[in-house]
Design a protein around this motif. Structure first.
Motif, mmCIF file in Angstrom:
data_model
loop_
_atom_site.group_PDB
_atom_site.id
_atom_site.type_symbol
_atom_site.label_atom_id
_atom_site.label_comp_id
_atom_site.label_asym_id
_atom_site.label_seq_id
_atom_site.Cartn_x
_atom_site.Cartn_y
_atom_site.Cartn_z
ATOM 1 N N LEU A 76 0.828 -1.213 0.000
ATOM 2 C CA LEU A 76 0.000 0.000 0.000
ATOM 3 C C LEU A 76 0.861 1.262 0.000
ATOM 4 N N LEU A 77 2.080 1.170 0.508
ATOM 5 C CA LEU A 77 2.987 2.318 0.564
ATOM 6 C C LEU A 77 3.848 2.470 -0.692
ATOM 7 N N THR A 78 3.717 1.544 -1.640
ATOM 8 C CA THR A 78 4.562 1.539 -2.828
ATOM 9 C C THR A 78 3.898 2.293 -3.978
ATOM 10 N N PRO A 79 4.515 3.400 -4.426
ATOM 11 C CA PRO A 79 3.947 4.140 -5.568
ATOM 12 C C PRO A 79 3.896 3.258 -6.813
ATOM 13 N N GLY A 80 2.766 3.274 -7.502
ATOM 14 C CA GLY A 80 2.618 2.528 -8.747
ATOM 15 C C GLY A 80 2.678 1.026 -8.591
ATOM 16 N N ALA A 81 2.363 0.513 -7.393
ATOM 17 C CA ALA A 81 2.440 -0.925 -7.135
ATOM 18 C C ALA A 81 1.460 -1.697 -8.006
ATOM 19 N N ASP A 82 1.840 -2.924 -8.359
ATOM 20 C CA ASP A 82 0.929 -3.824 -9.053
ATOM 21 C C ASP A 82 -0.051 -4.343 -8.010
ATOM 22 N N LEU A 83 -1.277 -3.881 -8.104
ATOM 23 C CA LEU A 83 -2.269 -4.186 -7.075
ATOM 24 C C LEU A 83 -3.289 -5.231 -7.511
ATOM 25 N N ALA A 84 -2.945 -6.025 -8.505
ATOM 26 C CA ALA A 84 -3.879 -7.058 -8.935
ATOM 27 C C ALA A 84 -4.131 -8.004 -7.765
ATOM 28 N N PRO A 85 -5.402 -8.235 -7.425
ATOM 29 C CA PRO A 85 -5.701 -9.140 -6.319
ATOM 30 C C PRO A 85 -5.112 -10.528 -6.582
ATOM 31 N N GLN A 86 -4.564 -11.110 -5.559
ATOM 32 C CA GLN A 86 -3.981 -12.439 -5.660
ATOM 33 C C GLN A 86 -5.066 -13.486 -5.431
ATOM 34 N N VAL A 87 -5.463 -14.177 -6.497
ATOM 35 C CA VAL A 87 -6.461 -15.233 -6.370
ATOM 36 C C VAL A 87 -5.723 -16.497 -5.966
ATOM 37 N N ARG A 88 -6.187 -17.109 -4.908
ATOM 38 C CA ARG A 88 -5.562 -18.329 -4.397
ATOM 39 C C ARG A 88 -6.595 -19.443 -4.358
ATOM 40 N N GLN A 89 -6.105 -20.660 -4.429
ATOM 41 C CA GLN A 89 -6.960 -21.833 -4.278
ATOM 42 C C GLN A 89 -6.843 -22.287 -2.824
ATOM 43 N N TYR A 90 -7.963 -22.396 -2.143
ATOM 44 C CA TYR A 90 -7.989 -22.848 -0.753
ATOM 45 C C TYR A 90 -8.706 -24.177 -0.675
ATOM 46 N N GLU A 91 -8.234 -25.029 0.214
ATOM 47 C CA GLU A 91 -8.948 -26.246 0.560
ATOM 48 C C GLU A 91 -9.481 -26.066 1.964
ATOM 49 N N ALA A 92 -10.789 -26.170 2.100
ATOM 50 C CA ALA A 92 -11.427 -26.071 3.412
ATOM 51 C C ALA A 92 -11.928 -27.464 3.775
ATOM 52 N N ARG A 93 -11.374 -28.031 4.830
ATOM 53 C CA ARG A 93 -11.810 -29.345 5.289
ATOM 54 C C ARG A 93 -12.881 -29.121 6.356
ATOM 55 N N ILE A 94 -14.071 -29.636 6.064
ATOM 56 C CA ILE A 94 -15.244 -29.445 6.922
ATOM 57 C C ILE A 94 -15.523 -30.762 7.643
ATOM 58 N N ASP A 95 -16.115 -30.675 8.852
ATOM 59 C CA ASP A 95 -16.429 -31.919 9.565
ATOM 60 C C ASP A 95 -17.329 -32.795 8.695
ATOM 61 N N GLY A 96 -17.244 -34.089 8.893
ATOM 62 C CA GLY A 96 -17.988 -35.022 8.057
ATOM 63 C C GLY A 96 -17.187 -35.478 6.852
ATOM 64 N N GLY A 97 -15.899 -35.087 6.780
ATOM 65 C CA GLY A 97 -15.034 -35.543 5.707
ATOM 66 C C GLY A 97 -15.173 -34.789 4.399
ATOM 67 N N ILE A 98 -15.857 -33.661 4.399
ATOM 68 C CA ILE A 98 -16.055 -32.878 3.186
ATOM 69 C C ILE A 98 -14.859 -31.949 2.995
ATOM 70 N N THR A 99 -14.333 -31.913 1.777
ATOM 71 C CA THR A 99 -13.277 -30.955 1.435
ATOM 72 C C THR A 99 -13.781 -30.108 0.278
ATOM 73 N N GLU A 100 -13.807 -28.809 0.478
ATOM 74 C CA GLU A 100 -14.212 -27.854 -0.560
ATOM 75 C C GLU A 100 -12.977 -27.140 -1.072
ATOM 76 N N THR A 101 -12.831 -27.056 -2.394
ATOM 77 C CA THR A 101 -11.764 -26.264 -2.987
ATOM 78 C C THR A 101 -12.393 -24.979 -3.492
ATOM 79 N N VAL A 102 -11.840 -23.849 -3.045
ATOM 80 C CA VAL A 102 -12.434 -22.546 -3.321
ATOM 81 C C VAL A 102 -11.376 -21.603 -3.872
ATOM 82 N N ALA A 103 -11.680 -20.917 -4.980
ATOM 83 C CA ALA A 103 -10.817 -19.851 -5.500
ATOM 84 C C ALA A 103 -11.275 -18.552 -4.854
ATOM 85 N N ALA A 104 -10.362 -17.869 -4.169
ATOM 86 C CA ALA A 104 -10.727 -16.639 -3.464
ATOM 87 C C ALA A 104 -9.532 -15.708 -3.379
ATOM 88 N N ASP A 105 -9.835 -14.399 -3.270
ATOM 89 C CA ASP A 105 -8.762 -13.436 -3.054
ATOM 90 C C ASP A 105 -8.820 -12.845 -1.660
#
Length: 139
Positions: A76-105
């Motif tokens: 945020l302090l860098t003039p002219g910074a490349d501010l493209a949001p970083q989209v990441r892949q997350y794995e959320a392990r939920i009770d009951g053995g469910i795993t959700e893969t989610v793309a989020a920034d």
């Protein structure tokens, strides 16, 4: 003699204000939504004041804004910074053995015990924190 543009970008508060506005708009967030995420208050005026140079930015504001926008305070302090949001892949392990893969920034837990995953300002996945066994970045 320096022009007014370089003088403006040299001012750290002006750099942060411009970067906050550009990143907020790139993420599709309103000033109200960013204020809520950063816990700066529920009024539009908090972010509006920062973006328009009417509210001084302290170290705490800088860090909560960076966290809410999914970047570092240094970026945020860098003039002219490349501010493209970083989209990441997350794995959320939920009770009951469910795993959700989610793309989020952005990922955030709210005061009601819910875990939100956002992509470009839109919630793409929601679950109860109590049901989450782990969240990790997928490789």
């Amino acid at each position: 003699m320096a022009d007014s543009t370089s003088a403006t970008t040299a001012d750290p508060e002006a750099v942060v204000a411009a970067n906050v506005r550009r990143l907020r708009e790139a993420l599709g967030l309103s000033q109200t939504e960013l204020s809520r995420r950063a816990r700066l208050g529920t009024r539009d005026m908090a972010v509006w004041g920062i973006e328009n140079g009417k509210r001084r930015i302290n170290i705490a504001d800088l860090h909560v804004l960076a966290d809410a926008l999914g970047v570092t305070a240094e970026l945020l302090l860098t003039p002219g910074a490349d501010l493209a949001p970083q989209v990441r892949q997350y794995e959320a392990r939920i009770d009951g053995g469910i795993t959700e893969t989610v793309a989020a920034d952005a990922v955030e837990a709210d005061d009601y015990g819910l875990l939100h995953f956002f992509l470009r300002g839109e919630r793409v996945f929601l679950t109860s924190v109590a049901r989450v066994l782990c969240v990790r970045e997928a490789h």
